[in-house]
Design a protein around this motif. Structure first.
Motif, PDB file in Angstrom:
ATOM      1  N   ALA A  49       3.867  -8.865  23.000  1.00  0.00           N
ATOM      2  CA  ALA A  49       3.153  -9.455  21.863  1.00  0.00           C
ATOM      3  C   ALA A  49       1.886  -8.665  21.547  1.00  0.00           C
ATOM      4  N   VAL A  50       1.165  -8.275  22.577  1.00  0.00           N
ATOM      5  CA  VAL A  50      -0.047  -7.472  22.376  1.00  0.00           C
ATOM      6  C   VAL A  50       0.311  -6.110  21.792  1.00  0.00           C
ATOM      7  N   ALA A  51       1.370  -5.494  22.302  1.00  0.00           N
ATOM      8  CA  ALA A  51       1.784  -4.183  21.801  1.00  0.00           C
ATOM      9  C   ALA A  51       2.182  -4.258  20.324  1.00  0.00           C
ATOM     10  N   CYS A  52       2.903  -5.313  19.934  1.00  0.00           N
ATOM     11  CA  CYS A  52       3.281  -5.475  18.527  1.00  0.00           C
ATOM     12  C   CYS A  52       2.054  -5.668  17.647  1.00  0.00           C
ATOM     13  N   THR A  53       1.099  -6.446  18.113  1.00  0.00           N
ATOM     14  CA  THR A  53      -0.105  -6.701  17.335  1.00  0.00           C
ATOM     15  C   THR A  53      -0.939  -5.439  17.178  1.00  0.00           C
ATOM     16  N   VAL A  54      -1.108  -4.702  18.259  1.00  0.00           N
ATOM     17  CA  VAL A  54      -1.875  -3.451  18.196  1.00  0.00           C
ATOM     18  C   VAL A  54      -1.150  -2.426  17.327  1.00  0.00           C
ATOM     19  N   ALA A  55       0.172  -2.361  17.446  1.00  0.00           N
ATOM     20  CA  ALA A  55       0.946  -1.440  16.614  1.00  0.00           C
ATOM     21  C   ALA A  55       0.803  -1.781  15.140  1.00  0.00           C
ATOM     22  N   LEU A  56       0.851  -3.065  14.797  1.00  0.00           N
ATOM     23  CA  LEU A  56       0.677  -3.465  13.406  1.00  0.00           C
ATOM     24  C   LEU A  56      -0.707  -3.080  12.898  1.00  0.00           C
ATOM     25  N   ALA A  57      -1.720  -3.285  13.718  1.00  0.00           N
ATOM     26  CA  ALA A  57      -3.083  -2.916  13.304  1.00  0.00           C
ATOM     27  C   ALA A  57      -3.211  -1.416  13.120  1.00  0.00           C
ATOM     28  N   ALA A  58      -2.705  -0.645  14.062  1.00  0.00           N
ATOM     29  CA  ALA A  58      -2.823   0.810  13.975  1.00  0.00           C
ATOM     30  C   ALA A  58      -2.010   1.378  12.807  1.00  0.00           C
ATOM     31  N   LEU A  59      -0.796   0.861  12.644  1.00  0.00           N
ATOM     32  CA  LEU A  59       0.032   1.354  11.537  1.00  0.00           C
ATOM     33  C   LEU A  59      -0.514   0.898  10.189  1.00  0.00           C
ATOM     34  N   GLY A  60      -1.094  -0.294  10.162  1.00  0.00           N
ATOM     35  CA  GLY A  60      -1.733  -0.760   8.922  1.00  0.00           C
ATOM     36  C   GLY A  60      -2.901   0.118   8.540  1.00  0.00           C
ATOM     37  N   ALA A  61      -3.671   0.530   9.539  1.00  0.00           N
ATOM     38  CA  ALA A  61      -4.798   1.441   9.275  1.00  0.00           C
ATOM     39  C   ALA A  61      -4.276   2.806   8.824  1.00  0.00           C
ATOM     40  N   ALA A  62      -3.139   3.224   9.363  1.00  0.00           N
ATOM     41  CA  ALA A  62      -2.569   4.517   8.993  1.00  0.00           C
ATOM     42  C   ALA A  62      -2.088   4.525   7.539  1.00  0.00           C
ATOM     43  N   THR A  63      -1.696   3.363   7.019  1.00  0.00           N
ATOM     44  CA  THR A  63      -1.235   3.308   5.636  1.00  0.00           C
ATOM     45  C   THR A  63      -2.404   3.465   4.650  1.00  0.00           C
ATOM     46  N   GLN A  85       0.831  -1.205   0.000  1.00  0.00           N
ATOM     47  CA  GLN A  85       0.000   0.000   0.000  1.00  0.00           C
ATOM     48  C   GLN A  85       0.865   1.256   0.000  1.00  0.00           C
ATOM     49  N   THR A  86       1.945   1.232   0.754  1.00  0.00           N
ATOM     50  CA  THR A  86       2.842   2.390   0.814  1.00  0.00           C
ATOM     51  C   THR A  86       3.492   2.639  -0.547  1.00  0.00           C
ATOM     52  N   LEU A  87       3.970   1.597  -1.186  1.00  0.00           N
ATOM     53  CA  LEU A  87       4.619   1.753  -2.485  1.00  0.00           C
ATOM     54  C   LEU A  87       3.618   2.117  -3.579  1.00  0.00           C
ATOM     55  N   HIS A  88       2.393   1.640  -3.437  1.00  0.00           N
ATOM     56  CA  HIS A  88       1.351   1.930  -4.423  1.00  0.00           C
ATOM     57  C   HIS A  88       0.918   3.398  -4.354  1.00  0.00           C
ATOM     58  N   SER A  89       0.914   3.959  -3.145  1.00  0.00           N
ATOM     59  CA  SER A  89       0.451   5.337  -2.974  1.00  0.00           C
ATOM     60  C   SER A  89       1.536   6.368  -3.272  1.00  0.00           C
TER      61      SER A  89
END
Length: 114
Positions: free
Chosen positions: A98-112, A47-51
């Motif tokens: 593990a929870v922090a990594c998962t939440v970070a991935l979700a939040a950063l994925g939404a930010a992309t 998504q980042t490279l596409h945008s």
């Protein structure tokens, strides 16, 4: 926990227990979760490279990769720990990471997606 009698007649915990399939199921669950995180990181990169290559999306992508690598290290450590005859319990600190990594991935994925 099964208990048996020691050679001196005292009660002892059975240290040579058969772990059954539970450690294997746990290892597989960690591997599946790591694979899902890798897919999420790959989609964020796509998504980042596409945008277009702008500074803000590249910083977000770098954070996604960092969160994925942290989760990968945590999962690898846990999978290796599962090879012991009596695997140690997951520490609260590791669980929070593990929870922090998962939440970070979700939040950063939404930010992309913006």
């Amino acid at each position: 926990m099964p208990e048996g009698k020691g050679t001196d007649g005292s009660r002892t915990r059975d240290r040579d227990r058969d772990p059954g399939l539970q450690p294997e199921r746990t290892r597989l669950a960690w591997r599946r979760t790591t694979l899902a995180c890798a897919v999420a990181a790959s989609l964020a990169g796509r998504q980042t490279l596409h945008s277009g290559i702008d500074p803000a999306p590249l910083v977000i992508l770098a954070l996604v990769v960092l969160a994925w690598l942290a989760f990968l290290a945590l999962a690898h450590h846990r999978i290796r720990a599962m090879h012991a005859p009596r695997p140690p319990a997951l520490s609260p600190r590791a669980a929070a990471a593990a929870v922090a990594c998962t939440v970070a991935l979700a939040a950063l994925g939404a930010a992309t997606l913006r």
